[in-house]
Design an enzyme around this catalytic site. Structure first.
Site, PDB file in Angstrom:
ATOM      1  N   ARG A 168       9.572  -5.536   9.708  1.00 10.07           N
ATOM      2  CA  ARG A 168      10.844  -4.707   9.584  1.00 10.07           C
ATOM      3  C   ARG A 168      11.955  -5.051  10.873  1.00 10.07           C
ATOM      4  NH1 ARG A 168       8.368  -3.654   5.819  1.00 10.07           N
ATOM      5  NH2 ARG A 168       8.119  -1.751   4.809  1.00 10.07           N
ATOM      6  N   SER A 242       9.663   4.986   4.682  1.00 17.08           N
ATOM      7  CA  SER A 242       8.685   5.305   5.639  1.00 17.08           C
ATOM      8  C   SER A 242       9.692   5.535   6.961  1.00 17.08           C
ATOM      9  CB  SER A 242       8.176   4.042   5.933  1.00 17.08           C
ATOM     10  OG  SER A 242       7.398   3.754   4.898  1.00 17.08           O
ATOM     11  N   GLU A 337      11.663   4.184  12.310  1.00 15.63           N
ATOM     12  CA  GLU A 337      11.836   2.888  11.285  1.00 15.63           C
ATOM     13  C   GLU A 337      13.350   2.858  10.992  1.00 15.63           C
ATOM     14  OE1 GLU A 337      12.478  -0.075   8.556  1.00 15.63           O
ATOM     15  OE2 GLU A 337      11.448   1.931   7.395  1.00 15.63           O
TER      16      GLU A 337
HETATM   17  N1  EPU Z   1      -2.281   6.889   4.123  1.00 10.89           N
HETATM   18  C1  EPU Z   1      -3.080   8.118   4.441  1.00 10.89           C
HETATM   19  N2  EPU Z   1      -2.133   9.256   3.943  1.00 10.89           N
HETATM   20  C2  EPU Z   1      -0.727   9.177   3.730  1.00 10.89           C
HETATM   21  C3  EPU Z   1      -0.249   7.944   3.413  1.00 10.89           C
HETATM   22  C4  EPU Z   1      -0.960   6.871   3.694  1.00 10.89           C
HETATM   23  O1  EPU Z   1      -3.955   8.276   4.495  1.00 10.89           O
HETATM   24  O2  EPU Z   1      -0.276  10.356   3.525  1.00 10.89           O
HETATM   25  C5  EPU Z   1      -3.115   5.670   4.272  1.00 10.89           C
HETATM   26  C6  EPU Z   1      -4.061   5.256   2.964  1.00 10.89           C
HETATM   27  O3  EPU Z   1      -5.279   4.834   3.591  1.00 10.89           O
HETATM   28  C7  EPU Z   1      -3.130   4.143   2.481  1.00 10.89           C
HETATM   29  C8  EPU Z   1      -2.574   3.397   3.842  1.00 10.89           C
HETATM   30  O4  EPU Z   1      -2.293   4.603   4.723  1.00 10.89           O
HETATM   31  O5  EPU Z   1      -3.773   3.342   1.866  1.00 10.89           O
HETATM   32  C9  EPU Z   1      -1.582   2.776   3.262  1.00 10.89           C
HETATM   33  O6  EPU Z   1      -0.368   3.516   2.529  1.00 10.89           O
HETATM   34  P1  EPU Z   1       0.659   2.666   1.673  1.00 10.89           P
HETATM   35  O7  EPU Z   1      -0.077   1.915   0.996  1.00 10.89           O
HETATM   36  O8  EPU Z   1       1.330   3.826   0.841  1.00 10.89           O
HETATM   37  O9  EPU Z   1       1.550   1.975   2.926  1.00 10.89           O
HETATM   38  P2  EPU Z   1       2.188   2.401   4.006  1.00 10.89           P
HETATM   39  O10 EPU Z   1       1.483   1.663   5.116  1.00 10.89           O
HETATM   40  O11 EPU Z   1       2.090   3.901   4.384  1.00 10.89           O
HETATM   41  C10 EPU Z   1       3.963   0.542   4.222  1.00 10.89           C
HETATM   42  C11 EPU Z   1       5.405   0.276   4.183  1.00 10.89           C
HETATM   43  C12 EPU Z   1       6.107   0.974   2.762  1.00 10.89           C
HETATM   44  C13 EPU Z   1       5.533   0.107   1.557  1.00 10.89           C
HETATM   45  C14 EPU Z   1       4.081   0.091   1.585  1.00 10.89           C
HETATM   46  C15 EPU Z   1       3.428  -0.542   0.488  1.00 10.89           C
HETATM   47  C16 EPU Z   1       5.844   0.608   6.419  1.00 10.89           C
HETATM   48  C17 EPU Z   1       6.520   1.391   7.442  1.00 10.89           C
HETATM   49  N3  EPU Z   1       5.926   1.238   5.149  1.00 10.89           N
HETATM   50  O12 EPU Z   1       3.737   1.998   3.848  1.00 10.89           O
HETATM   51  O13 EPU Z   1       7.673   0.621   2.936  1.00 10.89           O
HETATM   52  O14 EPU Z   1       6.179   0.440   0.258  1.00 10.89           O
HETATM   53  O15 EPU Z   1       3.443  -0.226   2.739  1.00 10.89           O
HETATM   54  O16 EPU Z   1       3.515  -1.867   0.976  1.00 10.89           O
HETATM   55  O17 EPU Z   1       5.500  -0.607   6.689  1.00 10.89           O
HETATM   56  C18 EPU Z   1       9.637   1.536   3.694  1.00 10.89           C
HETATM   57  O18 EPU Z   1       9.675   0.621   4.558  1.00 10.89           O
HETATM   58  O19 EPU Z   1      10.481   2.569   3.853  1.00 10.89           O
HETATM   59  C19 EPU Z   1       8.440   1.584   3.009  1.00 10.89           C
HETATM   60  C20 EPU Z   1       8.420   2.448   1.931  1.00 10.89           C
END
Ligand code: EPU
Length: 342
Positions: A168, A242, A337
């Site tokens: 990012r 995010s 972010e």
């Molecule tokens: N999780 C929870 N509770 C929640 C949300 C997530 O426990 O409420 C845990 C779960 O274990 C899940 C893990 O976190 O498996 C990862 O969650 P998710 O796959 O939704 O991805 P993220 O790490 O929360 C990142 C990016 C997103 C992107 C997704 C998919 C960042 C800051 N965010 O989110 O990007 O869509 O991965 O690759 O890196 C953005 O930047 O605006 C964005 C949406």
């Protein structure tokens, strides 16, 4: 040089130009659609006044009205530039809606952007924060970025290796913030699909298939379905995606946490362990919880949503309460972010 009046709007309403729907105005707003128009706008601006560059405002917290000049680069068009036996090079103007570009390339059968489906924003904003999702970052498919230098109006190209891409982050967001206006991007895509389905929800769905049976179109379809099930559509429920980065901690810190919190979600990275901020926020009790008109999303605790009528003070108060509670519980610091303006 005097500008055509249509080129600059004064006291412009920005509430529809930021997906968190915060009320704000820009002293002057320009949406140049060509390099000439951009050069003209830059040449006539008052350099002692601030310059803000925004795309569709999908990664912004606008704290106050924006003084000086706000630029929305509106260069249009997407086209194939060249190809060889394996690859195709595609160019897009900074103002192109990102998902239109993804949709078009996937329709052609070209592979590379499908995991980045449905990310809000413009093609020009994509390199600024090195957009990423479902195991792919823009930096992996970017060939070059075209920019205009604000001070001189000179047009330059930066190859991907020159963009200081990180999670990012890029030179445009960090050391060269405000120095260049991104006017277009060029991507290198594959003609023979080799889709990346290593990320959890994609692996679950496609894992049993041989790779030559996984098409960019099917991955795009799946990514859209997963995103729609978790992430609120900013047109329906205002948000900026995010709200925090996933924090990277040392292996020893992650190990300590894992002892106290066996459910901790983390992924090994070259620079340490990347923790799932959504998990930390959920465990800190903020998932689906509100503070005034804002809250952390019920389906994805990492997304801060405006349920209606919020100001930037409401957003920042919630962000600081979440950051405080995560720090107190886990000793992990969360970094915002979206970009804070002005
Ligand atoms: N999780 C929870 N509770 C929640 C949300 C997530 O426990 O409420 C845990 C779960 O274990 C899940 C893990 O976190 O498996 C990862 O969650 P998710 O796959 O939704 O991805 P993220 O790490 O929360 C990142 C990016 C997103 C992107 C997704 C998919 C960042 C800051 N965010 O989110 O990007 O869509 O991965 O690759 O890196 C953005 O930047 O605006 C964005 C949406």
């Amino acid at each position: 040089m005097s500008l055509p009046p249509a080129l600059i709007e004064t006291d412009a309403d920005l509430s529809a130009l930021n997906t968190l729907r915060l009320p704000a105005r820009a002293r002057s707003l320009a949406r140049p659609a060509t390099l000439d128009a951009l050069e003209q706008v830059l040449a006539t601006r008052d350099p002692s006044q601030p310059l803000h560059i925004i795309g569709e405002g999908s990664n912004l917290v606008i704290q106050n009205d924006l003084p000086g000049l706000t630029l929305c680069p509106a260069m249009d068009g997407m086209a194939k530039v060249k190809e060889d036996e394996h690859c195709v090079w595609v160019a897009a103007g900074a103002g192109v809606h990102w998902d239109d570009l993804v949709g078009w390339t996937v329709e052609q059968g070209w592979q590379g952007l499908e995991n980045l489906s449905l990310i809000p924003g413009t093609a020009g904003a994509a390199p600024f924060q090195n957009i990423g999702a479902y195991g792919v970052e823009l930096s992996q498919v970017l060939e070059q970025v075209t920019v205009m230098e604000v001070a001189t109006g000179r047009v330059t190209h930066f190859a991907a290796e020159e963009c200081a891409f990180a999670y990012r982050d890029s030179r445009f967001k960090s050391r060269d913030r405000g120095r260049y206006v991104i006017t277009g991007i060029e991507l290198r895509l594959n003609k023979i699909p080799a889709c990346n389905v290593s990320y959890g929800p994609l692996k679950e769905y496609f894992g049993h298939l041989p790779s030559d049976e996984i098409s960019p179109a099917s991955v795009r379809e799946r990514v859209i379905a997963v995103r729609q099930s978790k992430l609120p559509d900013p047109a329906v429920l205002a948000n900026a995606g995010s709200f925090f980065k996933n924090p990277v901690v040392t292996a020893s810190k992650a190990g300590q946490l894992k002892k106290s919190f066996p459910g901790l979600v983390g992924y090994e990275q070259p620079e340490g362990i990347k923790l799932a901020a959504g998990w930390l926020i959920e465990q800190a009790g903020w998932k689906g919880r509100r503070l005034g008109p804002v809250g952390m999303h019920i389906e994805q605790a990492l997304v801060l949503v405006n349920h209606g009528g919020a100001t930037s003070d409401d957003v920042l108060a919630l962000a600081s309460a979440v950051r405080r509670d995560v720090w107190e519980r886990f000793g992990v610091s969360l970094e915002q972010e979206p970009v804070l303006l002005p």
